[in-house]
Design a protein around this motif. Sequence first.
Motif, short mmCIF file in Angstrom:
data_model
loop_
_atom_site.label_atom_id
_atom_site.label_comp_id
_atom_site.label_asym_id
_atom_site.label_seq_id
_atom_site.Cartn_x
_atom_site.Cartn_y
_atom_site.Cartn_z
N ASP B 370 0.82 -1.20 0.00
CA ASP B 370 0.00 0.00 0.00
C ASP B 370 0.86 1.26 0.00
N LYS B 371 2.10 1.09 0.47
CA LYS B 371 2.97 2.25 0.54
C LYS B 371 3.96 2.27 -0.63
N LYS B 443 0.24 -2.83 -8.11
CA LYS B 443 0.34 -2.07 -6.85
C LYS B 443 1.73 -1.52 -6.65
N THR B 448 -0.14 5.25 -8.47
CA THR B 448 0.50 6.42 -7.84
C THR B 448 1.26 5.99 -6.60
N TYR B 449 2.28 6.77 -6.26
CA TYR B 449 3.11 6.45 -5.11
C TYR B 449 2.45 6.92 -3.83
N ASN B 450 2.33 6.04 -2.83
CA ASN B 450 1.66 6.41 -1.58
C ASN B 450 2.56 6.29 -0.35
N ASP B 452 5.75 6.66 2.55
CA ASP B 452 6.26 7.71 3.43
C ASP B 452 7.67 8.11 3.04
N TYR B 455 10.14 9.97 -2.38
CA TYR B 455 10.07 9.31 -3.68
C TYR B 455 11.36 9.53 -4.47
#
Lengths: 484, 638
Positions: B370-371, B443, B448-450, B452, B455
Amino acid sequence: MSFPILSLLILTPLIGALIISLSSSSQLNNQTIFISGLWITTGEFILSLLLPVFYDQKINGYQFKEFHTWFDKFDINYYLGVDGISIPLILLTTFLVPICLLCSLNSIKSRVKEYVIYFLLLESFIIGVFVSIDLVIFYVFFEAVLIPMFLIIGIWGGENRMYATFKFFLYTLAGSVLMLLAIVYIISVTNTGNIEIISNFKFGNQIELILFLCFFASFAVKVPMFPFHTWLPDAHVQAPTGGSVILAGVLLKLGGYGFMRLSIPFFDFASVYFQPLIFSLSCIAIVYTSIVALRQEDMKKMIAYSSVAHMGFVTIGIFTLTQDGMNGAYFQMISHGIVSAALFLIVGVVYERHHTRMISDYSGVTNIMPRYSFFFMIFMLASVGLPGTSGFVGEFLVILSTISVSVYLTIFTAIGVVLGAAYMLLLYKNVNFGDVKSDIKMLSDLNRIELFYFTCLATLTLLLGVYPKLLFKMIDQSIATGIL
Amino acid sequence: MISYKLLFFLPLFSTMFTYPLGMLLGSKTAQYLSSGLISLSAIISWVLFVDFYNTGSNEMIIPILDWLLISGQFFNWGIAINSLTLIMLTLVLTVSALVHIYSIEYMAHDKSKTRFMTYLSLFTFCMVALVVSDNLIQLFFGWEGVGLASYLLIGFWHHKKSANLAAMKAFLVNRVADFGFLIGIASLYIFLDTLSINEIIKEKDFLLYFEIELLGMTVDALTFACFFLFIGAMGKSAQFGFHTWLPDAMEGPTPVSALIHAATMVTAGVFLTVRFSELMVMSDFVMTFILIIGLLTAFFAASVGFFQKDIKKVIAYSTCSQLGFMFVACGLGAFNIAIFHLITHGYFKALLFLSSGSVIHGVHDEQNMDKMGNLFPKMKLTAIMMWIGTMAIVGFPYSSGYFSKDLILSSSFNLHNLGSLVYIILAIVSAMTAFYSFRLIFKVFHGTYNGDYNYNKIHESGIFMILPLVLLSIGAIFAGYFFNNILSGYNAEEFWNKIIFLSNEKHQYSSFFPIFSKTLIAMGIALAVYFYGFNQVKLNDLKKQFVNIYRFILNKWYFDELYDKIFIKPIYNLGKFLWYKIDQGIIDRFLPNGSASIVASVAKACKKIQTGFIFDYTFIIITGFTLFISIIFYVSVS
């Protein structure tokens, strides 16, 4: 053989003890006493190495025999001799005693003189048990072993040592009394104390059963078998490290040795008759004590319970009355002698530094004492019975031999293997892994002496695991001809 | 001869000397040393394999050292070389060498690199010992040895509590299965009086004459032994019921997951089953059991793979599922195809794991998918490698997975009655595989990058990590093509040379079925692309709608909870009960303490009499005397 090597083996520590006790304590400081003790026991070890060198495997029966008449009338004599079954146990004893003294160098501060003397006496008596082939001599030594052990726990033990020593004494004495009665009866019937002659004597089935039970009482306590095992955890917890080492390493083997040397050759009928009893007690011991061990909070107690489980394999193996089972049981005795001794030393090392045996007081030790956890790992794995270590060979052979008796027996022993892994891994994980507690940071890694004896023990463990032929060569023939 | 022994001893040397040399010469040198030694043995294994294949040699057994004495016969440490062991060796040593090289960079910042390399080499040695053993004892040694290495490596970061627990779980679950293995070994021994694998296979017919009674059932010794051997195999290969340790094992460093928990160790169960294929086929019960367990595992693991968040756990469940495929092949009697899939899977799964390791390395030890997202621009090479691996696992035409998986599907037709059912289940599982594999791709690399982590700091890995990936990708693409003829095609009979059971039946393959499975797989891919590439909202709606099923899958069918309730807690409580109630409550109370307290109370009573006063004693004497006299009178009168 004209050279009385066996008597010499018994006498060397005795004379050593005598010399130490006669020297006035003002002249000797603790260090010197320990060092002289070490010299004596090391000499004894080298002396005992002559046995396997000169032992001829092709000859059946006892060798290095010594015979002196004692009670002419009853044919009770000072009659010594060894075969393939006794030699490895003698070596184990002479190997462990110097280590017991080494590990006590820093931990025993008071009454050092007596401490060394008791260990020397203990060594002499234990060897006496293994070399005697006369029933009375055997009994004398067998009982004499109790006394120094009793004193070692009673004087240098922990806080609750009185309870532990009395429990230890009560159990063993109760068994021994019965054995004494049986021995008196046997000698009155056979008119001899010679073990070889008695082995060929037929007692009659009913009497055999009773006599067997009398011997059983004594040996089962020593092994210890369920439900006579509760003295062991207490004795271990209270005993000083050296005491635990010799207790787990050698004293427990007296029971197994007794079964092999006396019970089975004397009482063929009863040995078969009581097979179910012994199997069920051993199975209970294996499963029961393993489960109890899982819940222990004290390291020494956990290893003590594991000893009961491991000795369960020994009794099962012996009473399968097959060659493989006996070989396996014997191998397990030697292996357990090395591994459990090493594990008690492992506990002793951290106890000496941190003065607690509670598992919960330790965490992350591997970060502070990497060498320590390396050795701990080896012995833990040997205790678990990983192939390549000595622990595997005996366990595996015993499991193989059980299936000829009953599949259920195999299943129970195999369950023991699973549970055995559980508590040892749990112990190892809790002590060595995890975050480093602040008070653990003060501990120092193994010093040179500790490194030395752990290296010896670990080498032996791996050597026997990879090349067990060393031991098989010695025992196979004697078990085949001497017992079965 | 020497070269075969080198295969055995080079990994052993690496195990023994990496650590001491690391202490003396620095950890970098140790890393290069162990990688060099293992790479050398990998190269030797390929040379030997090609040589063996070309000359068509017979099986060779090279003894090294006497080991156990059983029934007057010594069983030895030794090397058995045949087609099965050689082809396994090439896989094991190749992947191991690549993982060693990969770890040089992956573990560069770790304090205990040398320890890590030592464990890896230990693993390699034990795996080689397992594969080349000619008797069951050495096989068991290797079996336990790889388990130990796995334990050590899962718990490698021993300050992490979860890692320690996972390591213990792996060891213990495997021990439970070894319990079965031991019983299997013991039962073979008691009836055949040997533990040599060749002799067991030669004398297998004798097993049918014996019967064993267990829990009221009577089975022949063959079924009994095969069943318990298979239990052992289930543990190592994480099959249904014993699978719980494998996902947790992902706590270990990623190279470990690639080597041990994907390519080699977990396939040891399949290897064992195939090594004893001649025995297994003789028992219909065991074959059916293997088939069912394989199907169950394949389906179960694929379903759990659907919604896992951890990138490594998705791949772990996919491993579990693919192992199920291999066992289905075994259960169908197509043992050569099981090995074929084992080989191709070894390459593409190692590729997938090492690529995911590269991703994790790039995003600074983040494993939660998810990240992640949109990593493609940042790490193109890794992404391409991951695509190749995914294509192979999905079975894209002419990739390695295509050949082996297709053969498993088609061999289901050897089963005349239920073949189509097995086929349909496998086709569905293949579609599920396609779904979760592409879910992972989308994923991680697209969208898109999610995360913490910054990037811009995300980076591609260096040469030591990329090189193994590239080499593995060659395997993932061409292994199917290369081994197809040897393992299952026209040369198969000659190659296997009666080492394993080879079914004679030719597959009848109606034209409808391949289309069916391929359509399903394409649908699986399409669904993943649709949900994770375009319409995530729709997916969330669906999750809400079927919340119970979703939870059930997300919680891995509640296996861990179940085991905790029925095994771990009860044993733990039983321990407490036995200790306090039986040991201390009954045994101690009645045996030592009881007898002691009786003595003590008698003594206390006696003590009371001894007061030390003359008149007390006089009183007692007089009373006693009177009593004595009266008893004498009483006795003489009556």
